[in-house]
Design an enzyme around this catalytic site. Structure first.
Site, PDB file in Angstrom:
ATOM      1  N   TYR A 199     -19.356  34.644 -52.557  1.00 22.03           N
ATOM      2  CA  TYR A 199     -20.478  35.271 -51.831  1.00 22.03           C
ATOM      3  C   TYR A 199     -20.009  36.297 -50.792  1.00 22.03           C
ATOM      4  O   TYR A 199     -20.505  37.415 -50.719  1.00 22.03           O
ATOM      5  CB  TYR A 199     -21.284  34.155 -51.167  1.00 22.03           C
ATOM      6  CG  TYR A 199     -22.482  34.598 -50.384  1.00 22.03           C
ATOM      7  CD1 TYR A 199     -23.618  35.096 -51.022  1.00 22.03           C
ATOM      8  CD2 TYR A 199     -22.509  34.501 -48.988  1.00 22.03           C
ATOM      9  CE1 TYR A 199     -24.734  35.494 -50.294  1.00 22.03           C
ATOM     10  CE2 TYR A 199     -23.607  34.894 -48.259  1.00 22.03           C
ATOM     11  CZ  TYR A 199     -24.718  35.385 -48.916  1.00 22.03           C
ATOM     12  OH  TYR A 199     -25.822  35.775 -48.190  1.00 22.03           O
ATOM     13  N   ALA A 258     -22.780  37.224 -42.496  1.00 29.21           N
ATOM     14  CA  ALA A 258     -21.652  36.774 -41.674  1.00 29.21           C
ATOM     15  C   ALA A 258     -20.564  36.148 -42.547  1.00 29.21           C
ATOM     16  O   ALA A 258     -19.421  35.995 -42.099  1.00 29.21           O
ATOM     17  CB  ALA A 258     -22.131  35.774 -40.631  1.00 29.21           C
TER      18      ALA A 258
HETATM   19  P1  NAD Z   1     -33.756  34.316 -51.081  1.00 27.54           P
HETATM   20  O1  NAD Z   1     -32.984  33.582 -52.110  1.00 27.54           O
HETATM   21  O2  NAD Z   1     -34.962  33.657 -50.497  1.00 27.54           O
HETATM   22  O3  NAD Z   1     -34.198  35.758 -51.632  1.00 27.54           O
HETATM   23  C1  NAD Z   1     -33.407  36.509 -52.511  1.00 27.54           C
HETATM   24  C2  NAD Z   1     -34.285  36.930 -53.659  1.00 27.54           C
HETATM   25  O4  NAD Z   1     -33.534  37.787 -54.533  1.00 27.54           O
HETATM   26  C3  NAD Z   1     -34.761  35.756 -54.520  1.00 27.54           C
HETATM   27  O5  NAD Z   1     -36.164  35.697 -54.537  1.00 27.54           O
HETATM   28  C4  NAD Z   1     -34.186  36.054 -55.897  1.00 27.54           C
HETATM   29  O6  NAD Z   1     -35.060  35.693 -56.966  1.00 27.54           O
HETATM   30  C5  NAD Z   1     -34.009  37.556 -55.827  1.00 27.54           C
HETATM   31  N1  NAD Z   1     -33.063  38.021 -56.826  1.00 27.54           N
HETATM   32  C6  NAD Z   1     -31.863  37.482 -57.154  1.00 27.54           C
HETATM   33  N2  NAD Z   1     -31.305  38.165 -58.160  1.00 27.54           N
HETATM   34  C7  NAD Z   1     -32.167  39.172 -58.461  1.00 27.54           C
HETATM   35  C8  NAD Z   1     -32.157  40.204 -59.419  1.00 27.54           C
HETATM   36  N3  NAD Z   1     -31.138  40.327 -60.290  1.00 27.54           N
HETATM   37  N4  NAD Z   1     -33.213  41.048 -59.485  1.00 27.54           N
HETATM   38  C9  NAD Z   1     -34.250  40.913 -58.633  1.00 27.54           C
HETATM   39  N5  NAD Z   1     -34.325  39.933 -57.710  1.00 27.54           N
HETATM   40  C10 NAD Z   1     -33.288  39.085 -57.625  1.00 27.54           C
HETATM   41  O7  NAD Z   1     -32.719  34.701 -49.927  1.00 27.54           O
HETATM   42  P2  NAD Z   1     -32.978  35.292 -48.483  1.00 27.54           P
HETATM   43  O8  NAD Z   1     -32.607  34.224 -47.519  1.00 27.54           O
HETATM   44  O9  NAD Z   1     -34.309  35.907 -48.401  1.00 27.54           O
HETATM   45  O10 NAD Z   1     -31.831  36.407 -48.425  1.00 27.54           O
HETATM   46  C11 NAD Z   1     -32.114  37.795 -48.556  1.00 27.54           C
HETATM   47  C12 NAD Z   1     -30.836  38.579 -48.389  1.00 27.54           C
HETATM   48  O11 NAD Z   1     -30.259  38.297 -47.112  1.00 27.54           O
HETATM   49  C13 NAD Z   1     -29.755  38.250 -49.414  1.00 27.54           C
HETATM   50  O12 NAD Z   1     -29.034  39.410 -49.723  1.00 27.54           O
HETATM   51  C14 NAD Z   1     -28.851  37.289 -48.665  1.00 27.54           C
HETATM   52  O13 NAD Z   1     -27.542  37.285 -49.187  1.00 27.54           O
HETATM   53  C15 NAD Z   1     -28.919  37.864 -47.260  1.00 27.54           C
HETATM   54  N6  NAD Z   1     -28.587  36.867 -46.228  1.00 27.54           N
HETATM   55  C16 NAD Z   1     -29.434  35.843 -45.961  1.00 27.54           C
HETATM   56  C17 NAD Z   1     -29.119  34.919 -44.979  1.00 27.54           C
HETATM   57  C18 NAD Z   1     -30.035  33.770 -44.636  1.00 27.54           C
HETATM   58  O14 NAD Z   1     -29.720  32.998 -43.719  1.00 27.54           O
HETATM   59  N7  NAD Z   1     -31.146  33.578 -45.305  1.00 27.54           N
HETATM   60  C19 NAD Z   1     -27.919  35.046 -44.262  1.00 27.54           C
HETATM   61  C20 NAD Z   1     -27.069  36.099 -44.574  1.00 27.54           C
HETATM   62  C21 NAD Z   1     -27.421  37.026 -45.538  1.00 27.54           C
END
Ligand code: NAD
Length: 347
Positions: free
Chosen positions: A163, A133
């Site tokens: 972001y 979002a």
């Molecule tokens: P998170 O940080 O728990 O998980 C993301 C994972 O990606 C981490 O474990 C990190 O180590 C891994 N990562 C980062 N760079 C990397 C790389 N170069 N190679 C391999 N792994 C890598 O976050 P999340 O909450 O699980 O989010 C997952 C996805 O959802 C992301 O793309 C995030 O932007 C998106 N998102 C999440 C939310 C939320 O509320 N959690 C909201 C909007 C979008």
């Protein structure tokens, strides 16, 4: 669409089709890995750059690899033999992280750029990208009572610096891979996701987890007060993790949603003050509120307009916030107590 007609992985894939999940050491992709594993898929490759002992969940029987998906060669290896690729890897966190570390957030563009090309070259059938979002125009989110965001509100573009722009650009990659190369891509714009097995401390945690932790810290230490970022009037909606994994599955397998960004979020709006009140009720305590007006607080108000997802899937995320928050609180409390007892928690 009637519930029985909604295609999902279970009806579209063979049980031994190779599923690749990026970011699986983190919160949402970890839950997605478990979701597919529990449905009997036997060839799941889970990838994260974090060392394996630091993964939030490691699902037995799943191939877990520590690789950096911002590197082209690692993406090629990750996508070998893939039928479906889910890219949820990103350097991200709550407001405290994304307002402060914009370069890290922008550099996640490397992950999607290499992953989508590797998935395409490997001959994958479908590719999923987790957008946010934060890709929406911030001008439309200044006040707590702003109208809910509909998919067309991303343009004219004025995304969250760092972001949000990375998400918008990566969405465009997904759309162009479909337009130019006919590679099937699916894009969900997540609105705040919360639940057990997520980040709850350390600087990357988001509001629900941070507030639950602060309530239990106050209880535990006897401090009796809580510091809230901003004036507490900011509004958000929060989606429980089980709704998120189900939604990803439905969006990925819906032909009407190819290369078409769609909101995946709850439309139950709550203020941060309201969220604190819920966490206090769960924790059985009432705290004195202090407001840190200099802390990062993000946009004034943000909600998910679910008209499109209801129209196309006949479904929307519907776990009541109180129920989801109760489960999240209970899990964080276990973690908190484990840490206090000298064990290594997930965070
Ligand atoms: P998170 O940080 O728990 O998980 C993301 C994972 O990606 C981490 O474990 C990190 O180590 C891994 N990562 C980062 N760079 C990397 C790389 N170069 N190679 C391999 N792994 C890598 O976050 P999340 O909450 O699980 O989010 C997952 C996805 O959802 C992301 O793309 C995030 O932007 C998106 N998102 C999440 C939310 C939320 O509320 N959690 C909201 C909007 C979008």
């Amino acid at each position: 669409m009637a519930k029985k007609d909604r295609p999902k992985a279970a009806s579209v894939l063979k049980k031994d089709d190779q599923i690749v999940i990026g970011g699986a050491g983190g919160f949402i992709a970890g839950a997605l890995t478990r979701y597919f594993h529990d449905q009997g898929f036997t060839r799941i490759r889970a990838i994260d750059k974090k060392p394996l002992p630091q993964w939030y969940q490691r699902v037995p029987g799943v191939e877990c690899l520590c690789m950096d998906l911002s590197h082209e060669d690692d993406c090629k290896r990750a996508c070998e033999g893939a039928v479906e690729v889910y890219n949820l890897a990103a350097d991200m966190g709550g407001m405290g992280f994304i307002e402060r570390f914009r370069i890290e957030c922008l550099r996640s563009i490397l992950i999607n750029t290499h992953m989508i090309e590797a998935a395409y070259r490997a001959g994958a059938t479908r590719y999923f990208f987790s957008s946010s979002a934060c890709a929406y125009n911030v001008e439309l989110q200044k006040n707590p009572d702003c109208p809910a965001l509909k998919e067309s509100d991303a343009y004219p573009a004025m995304a969250e610096r760092g972001y949000g722009w990375e998400k918008l650009m990566s969405e465009m990659f997904c759309q162009e891979y479909w337009a130019e190369r006919h590679f099937e891509t699916h894009i969900a714009r997540f609105h705040n996701v919360y639940g057990p097995w997520g980040t709850w401390d350390g600087g990357r945690e988001k509001a629900p987890a941070a507030i639950c932790r602060k309530v239990m810290e106050a209880k535990d230490t006897g401090a009796r007060d809580i510091t809230i970022w901003g004036d507490g009037h900011q509004t958000r909606s929060f989606m429980y993790i089980d709704d998120c994994t189900q939604g990803i599955d439905m969006i990925m397998h819906c032909d009407a949603l190819i290369a078409t960004p769609i909101n995946l979020g709850s439309n139950f709006l709550v203020s941060i003050n309201g969220l604190v009140a819920m966490a206090e009720e769960i924790g059985g305590i009432k705290l004195k509120r202090k407001y840190d007006l200099n802390a990062p607080k993000g946009v004034g108000g943000r909600n998910s307009d679910n008209t499109f997802i209801k129209q196309v899937l006949g479904w929307e995320p519907d776990t009541p916030l109180k129920d989801g928050l109760r489960k999240t609180y209970a899990w964080i409390e276990q973690q908190y107590m484990a840490r206090k007892a000298g064990q290594r928690p997930v965070s």
